[in-house]
Scaffold this motif. Sequence first.
Motif, PDB file in Angstrom:
ATOM      1  N   GLU A   1       0.864  -1.174   0.000  1.00 33.59           N
ATOM      2  CA  GLU A   1       0.000   0.000   0.000  1.00 33.59           C
ATOM      3  C   GLU A   1       0.904   1.229   0.000  1.00 33.59           C
ATOM      4  O   GLU A   1       2.101   1.137   0.295  1.00 33.59           O
ATOM      5  CB  GLU A   1      -0.906   0.012   1.243  1.00 33.59           C
ATOM      6  CG  GLU A   1      -1.983  -1.066   1.251  1.00 33.59           C
ATOM      7  CD  GLU A   1      -3.074  -0.844   0.200  1.00 33.59           C
ATOM      8  OE1 GLU A   1      -3.124   0.240  -0.413  1.00 33.59           O
ATOM      9  OE2 GLU A   1      -3.876  -1.775  -0.016  1.00 33.59           O
TER      10      GLU A   1
ATOM     11  N   TRP B   1      -7.593   2.017  16.152  1.00 37.63           N
ATOM     12  CA  TRP B   1      -7.129   0.944  15.270  1.00 37.63           C
ATOM     13  C   TRP B   1      -6.912  -0.352  16.057  1.00 37.63           C
ATOM     14  O   TRP B   1      -7.358  -1.427  15.662  1.00 37.63           O
ATOM     15  CB  TRP B   1      -5.835   1.382  14.560  1.00 37.63           C
ATOM     16  CG  TRP B   1      -5.457   0.461  13.434  1.00 37.63           C
ATOM     17  CD1 TRP B   1      -5.833   0.551  12.133  1.00 37.63           C
ATOM     18  CD2 TRP B   1      -4.628  -0.704  13.542  1.00 37.63           C
ATOM     19  NE1 TRP B   1      -5.298  -0.481  11.404  1.00 37.63           N
ATOM     20  CE2 TRP B   1      -4.558  -1.268  12.240  1.00 37.63           C
ATOM     21  CE3 TRP B   1      -3.942  -1.330  14.589  1.00 37.63           C
ATOM     22  CZ2 TRP B   1      -3.812  -2.418  11.962  1.00 37.63           C
ATOM     23  CZ3 TRP B   1      -3.206  -2.490  14.314  1.00 37.63           C
ATOM     24  CH2 TRP B   1      -3.159  -3.023  13.008  1.00 37.63           C
TER      25      TRP B   1
ATOM     26  N   THR C   1      -5.762  -6.651   5.875  1.00 36.16           N
ATOM     27  CA  THR C   1      -5.803  -5.184   5.882  1.00 36.16           C
ATOM     28  C   THR C   1      -6.829  -4.734   6.910  1.00 36.16           C
ATOM     29  O   THR C   1      -7.880  -5.357   7.060  1.00 36.16           O
ATOM     30  CB  THR C   1      -6.257  -4.662   4.497  1.00 36.16           C
ATOM     31  OG1 THR C   1      -5.405  -5.217   3.502  1.00 36.16           O
ATOM     32  CG2 THR C   1      -6.178  -3.143   4.416  1.00 36.16           C
TER      33      THR C   1
ATOM     34  N   TRP D   1      -8.528  -0.970   7.981  1.00 30.49           N
ATOM     35  CA  TRP D   1      -8.581   0.492   7.846  1.00 30.49           C
ATOM     36  C   TRP D   1      -9.643   1.020   8.793  1.00 30.49           C
ATOM     37  O   TRP D   1     -10.758   0.481   8.855  1.00 30.49           O
ATOM     38  CB  TRP D   1      -8.933   0.913   6.411  1.00 30.49           C
ATOM     39  CG  TRP D   1      -7.838   0.649   5.409  1.00 30.49           C
ATOM     40  CD1 TRP D   1      -6.641   0.036   5.647  1.00 30.49           C
ATOM     41  CD2 TRP D   1      -7.850   0.974   4.016  1.00 30.49           C
ATOM     42  NE1 TRP D   1      -5.896  -0.040   4.480  1.00 30.49           N
ATOM     43  CE2 TRP D   1      -6.623   0.528   3.472  1.00 30.49           C
ATOM     44  CE3 TRP D   1      -8.771   1.594   3.180  1.00 30.49           C
ATOM     45  CZ2 TRP D   1      -6.296   0.692   2.121  1.00 30.49           C
ATOM     46  CZ3 TRP D   1      -8.444   1.758   1.835  1.00 30.49           C
ATOM     47  CH2 TRP D   1      -7.219   1.311   1.320  1.00 30.49           C
TER      48      TRP D   1
END
Lengths: 295, 395
Positions: free
Chosen positions: A13, B38, B53, B55
């Motif tokens: 990323e 997070w 992942t 987010w």
Amino acid sequence: MAMAIAAGHRRYELWDPMPDEVREGARRFATVQALNELVGVLPFAEWLDRAPSHTRRQMLMAKIQDEVGHGHVAARVAEDLGMPRERILQDYLDGRAKVHNIFHYSFATWEELGPGLLLMNSAAIIQFQSLMKGVYLPYARALRKIEREESFHYQHALDLTHEVLTHGDAEQRRRVREGFELWLPRVLAYLGPPDTDTLHANRMWLIGLKPDGNDALRQAWLNKIIPVFLKLGVHVDPALVRQAPSGEWEFAMPDWAEVKKVIAGGGPASQRRLDWVRNALDRNTRYRRALRGVS
Amino acid sequence: MPHVPTDPDVYEVFAQNGLGKTLGHVGSIVSPCPDAAWHLAKETYGRRDDLATLWVVRRADMTVSGGDDGDLLAAKTRMPHRQPGFPTARRRDRSAAASSPAAVILPTAAVPPAAVAPPATAPPATAALPATAASPATVAPPRFRDSAPPERRDDARGAGGSELSDLWLLLADDLFVLGNRLGERIVDYIDLEESLAVGSIGQEALAHAGTILVLSGFDQPAADAWFFDRPQGRWRVSRAIERLTDWPSTVACGLVIAAAVTVLAERTVAVEPGEGWLPAITAVRDEQLVHLDHWRRWARALAAFPETRAEFARAYAEVTERAGDMFGARPQGGSALAVTLHERFAALVGENGGPGSRMPDRPLARTAGVGGSALAYCLSRGRMVRDDYAPGVFQ
Ligand SMILES: [Fe+2]
């Protein structure tokens, strides 16, 4: 964090730590793509105001908007990697960046548009499907969107070609065939010079940004597109391209010196493209500044 | 309407359960700061999974759709040409029509249409100019190329009175020319986001022009003949079209046309129009309001910026002065309806375009044959390919 994938490459990323070579390579790929989308749309955009019916005009306008949209998403990827979008077109005007050979030509007739677009769209699809497997994820995602829209454009091109072949007169149908013969060698060249044995020494291949070689892509493309033209009833001259009993496609090798000359600015529409972009920026830069409120 | 939620401590969580899976919304958590959010999100939504992942986005930093945004989110019903299956469906419909007994005989096919038969998965057929109306009666195509042009229709029913219907047909012409001009602007690279915006506004303008013709009883060949084959002397565009040249004038033209369509749509909706008109005109109005907002932002920006201020003021004055004929359908230009519409129009232009409008107090009559080189160019270019082919080839 970046993850390992089967091919042994890590994928990244924007915010992942990554080798400079990957970051710079991805920026270069996205920048080159953005430029080629933004300039590559001009040969079709020149035909928008001649599109001969309300629906046809809508379809062509939608395609042109998509192409500029591809330039936009590629430019966003490049911008995030440090390439300001203004520089993409400026570098082209200053001679620091070049566009692919196919964008140095114009379409001389409406009939040429269909086969030319079919060849280009199908080649772009093959190329993007390959690049999509690359290790820089924001670019891979941009390509996934772009590739999907290219498949709409492919259908649009098929429709354009079919319309003329089905309803045009003999002369108009002849111009479709001529368009095919004119654009086939150009698009063969667009897919790049033969890899010889250098692919596996190619840094972009080694770091996972260029998953396939030019020759493999060219074979995959011919395998897909030549049967489409045969099905449309277009004669395919074996002197241009033919399939060997092995299944391998053989084709008249492009004159690479000539291709190089075209890319360097020696094509019939090279100057016209530069002039268009220069005039557009001259006319409009102050309006962009007004929108952003910056002097 | 899309809105910005305000809960300051809420974070929305997006997770991907493995490479190749999609990143999706999994839920939300409350946290006093982004870092803690997070980690909390991982413990909340990923404690039993190997996530690829994760987010986390502060809810207040998002703009989200609401339950009543379905129309904004859907692919536009007046823009079927954007749908992926459109070219294939169109080809299939055409070859089906060609094999029906009433089909028009076209030049001999080079290949049978079946040679490129659409895939079995093609979506249902979509009409090129879809009647949001319930099948309005169609009229025979005016054939400008083969015979004398027909008189302008004044029998269009359904808009709630023939003066409204006349006005819609006139605005369809303005929208058509504007849509084409905006299409050319896609590659003018004012800004990449602006290229995309003019692409959409241009396509919507063309779609609205087409919708108006369908509502007025035109079928598709008739609509094409109306837009492509009618000589300039028979068009009655607004004189604002003459100024459809540089970008400040285009902004001003976009603004006055969006305002005019909005005003006429509001009026039409209020008089309870005939079947089919209401949903179509409501949608046209909603989209034109978005266009109006776009042009308003541009007008403000160009008027505020020192380098473009004078240029925009001049363009805005000239365009608004010419746009005084927007509602002048009748030769005298001054029916009670026209005056009412004009007043609302002048006010809306002033609200959005800012000071400096030179809009006349009363509506002026539209005249035939205006439009200047902007219209002449649009028409002559549009005929170049079309004239080389037999009538009916292009649909
Ligand atoms: Fe593209």
